[in-house]
Design a protein around this motif. Sequence first.
Motif, PDB file in Angstrom:
ATOM      1  N   UNK A 267       5.261  -1.695  13.300  1.00  0.00           N
ATOM      2  CA  UNK A 267       4.744  -3.055  13.507  1.00  0.00           C
ATOM      3  C   UNK A 267       3.912  -3.586  12.342  1.00  0.00           C
ATOM      4  N   UNK A 268       3.484  -2.703  11.422  1.00  0.00           N
ATOM      5  CA  UNK A 268       2.616  -3.146  10.335  1.00  0.00           C
ATOM      6  C   UNK A 268       3.386  -3.670   9.128  1.00  0.00           C
ATOM      7  N   UNK A 269       4.672  -3.300   9.018  1.00  0.00           N
ATOM      8  CA  UNK A 269       5.441  -3.685   7.837  1.00  0.00           C
ATOM      9  C   UNK A 269       5.746  -5.181   7.849  1.00  0.00           C
ATOM     10  N   UNK A 270       5.454  -5.830   6.729  1.00  0.00           N
ATOM     11  CA  UNK A 270       5.814  -7.242   6.586  1.00  0.00           C
ATOM     12  C   UNK A 270       7.165  -7.393   5.897  1.00  0.00           C
ATOM     13  N   UNK A 271       7.560  -6.373   5.126  1.00  0.00           N
ATOM     14  CA  UNK A 271       8.861  -6.343   4.454  1.00  0.00           C
ATOM     15  C   UNK A 271       9.310  -4.891   4.389  1.00  0.00           C
ATOM     16  N   UNK A 272      10.617  -4.703   4.235  1.00  0.00           N
ATOM     17  CA  UNK A 272      11.120  -3.337   4.077  1.00  0.00           C
ATOM     18  C   UNK A 272      12.422  -3.346   3.298  1.00  0.00           C
TER      19      UNK A 272
END
Length: 659
Positions: free
Chosen positions: A221-226
């Motif tokens: 849930x913390x990732x803004x991009x991957x």
Amino acid sequence: MKLSESVLCLAVALSCASSSVNGFQSVSLDRCSTRPSPTARHAIAPPLIIGPMLKKMKDEKAKKNMPMADASESANQAPGLRVGSGSWKWPPVWPYDTALFLPSKQLDEMERKKNMNQLASAVSGIGQSPNMMAPDGATTDGDDDDVEIFKALDFWGKEKGTLETGMDQDAVDKLKEHYSFYLSEDMSILELGAAEDSYLPFKPARLVGVGASEGLMKKNPLLSESMVVDLNDVDKGRDVNNDEFRKLATEPFDAIIMSNTISYLNNPREVLRSAWYLLKPGGVMLISWATQGGCTADFPEAQTKMWTRYNDDQHMWMTGSFFQFSAGDGWESLLGFDISPESAKDATQTGPMAVLAQGKKNNMYVVQATKGYQDDSIDPNDPEKSIKSLCWMLPTMESRDKNLVVPRLARVYQTTENEQVREAIEENISVLPVIFEALLKMDAFSFTFNMQAQLAADLVCDPKFRATDKQIIALKEGLGLRTPGPDFWGPVGKETAAIPVAEKISLLGYIVPRFDSGDAAQEEALQAFVTGLQPTFSVIRSKCPHYSEGDVQLLGAELLAYELLTPGFTTREDFAIWLESMTKEDLSDLLDIRKSYRLAAEEGLANFLQDEEAKKTRREAMIEKMKAQKENARMSRTLIFNPRSQKFETFDNPNLKKK
């Protein structure tokens, strides 16, 4: 697979720094060194012997567990500092065998296949042909086509794509606590080896996840991009081989984190080089890992053989070495932490005592460093510092070679009045790896590392040197690393064979940049040099019959190179007239001057290094004095700043009560 001698030295050092061998094992080995009598074999050691032995074990353990960091450094860092920035020691070159970074399963299968081939060879009497495609350093024989090559994206993305790490909650809490000391919510953070959990205590302004499992990253849930990237696919000696990943450098990050990933990296140097490029100057990279068996999913088949062979103390020093050999001094404030929770098992207990150790297998460790500020150009006031920083990220160069060539370049830059030479140094620093790659196969005994560094410095300082393909070919032919051509290097090598190797360096460094000039007059000058060697030597022999052949060739070749290799400077006819007019005394003076150049250069370099060492000593003394003053102030302070009230308040210092 045997470790190289360098690795063995490092491993021994790591074992001494850690608790790999404890007192109990030493005593046991000593007692087994003599054959006991049947009665003694079953005897019980009296308490007077066991008591001192246990005390000795405890003392040794306490000594081994002492943090390798001073109090002032520990006071300014997060809890658990184990290795301070000044405690790391490294060999001069990368000490690890490439094969040790293969996944354990793959390497075990290769070694099994090798043993089978050796057995088959012994039984049949027919030798097995070596596998020319084996990785560097891998001691494999026979055909390995049937050995399954580990494919990271298939393993992590498909085979194990839904399996979560499952790290112990106590260890997670300690890692979050550590992150909170160095990271903040307003930061832009990159996570390498990202999966379902980043273990951050907050949601940062930007968190880019780079991992091998798209499915697991979607759960985070913390990732803004991957992005999915195989960190084991690298451009050897440079960086991770992925253009999308490289583009992240357009918006560099405040911090990079990597948890439970370092043990799976086949090329850790290249990954950390990429990390250096992607960080802002002053940005921090934190590499953390849980002890072997500390997660519900350790994936031992994917871990490198290097990682599975050693303990966590050694892992800490190895991880520190990955920082060192990726960007050298480009990483600053290198620190090692043991942030194991109180519930953790005592990892220092080994052998029989490990069975009695209480606690969970949830030990947690962090090694971190900060990206240094790299100079954009050479500072005339401190050229060595600037040149050193410009060499941080040069690919494929060993630290040893950088340490040898930088002082030489700095001294020339500092002493020359020729602005073209200064410009050449600044422009040619980037081609040092090309030069040292050409020198790679030189015999280090006959052509020492110091000689190689001097030749590299001579080439870099020449404004005509651009490290073109033709110039590098000329360099290799001049060194005998390539078959000398019949038009130039063949006859030059034959005619100058008596010149000592150390004296040939300056000659070679002067000739090579004259190749590939695109100037017909320069090409003609090179040919004039070749054809002028024999007649020049003949004149010098006739005038100075007492000269050794080495002196004749040295003086003649140097005079020819200086007079004829610069187009328009002197014609062959003018040179012949001038040489014929020289007396024996004139030639002797010139030879003495020529020989004095190398001695003066060596003396000048020694003085330069001595001055730099003195400066370094003064700086270190000043830093230590400041540390002592700071520590003294901390121990005796009676006021403390309260960040909430923004005021200084009275502080009841317990240290003053002790006095």
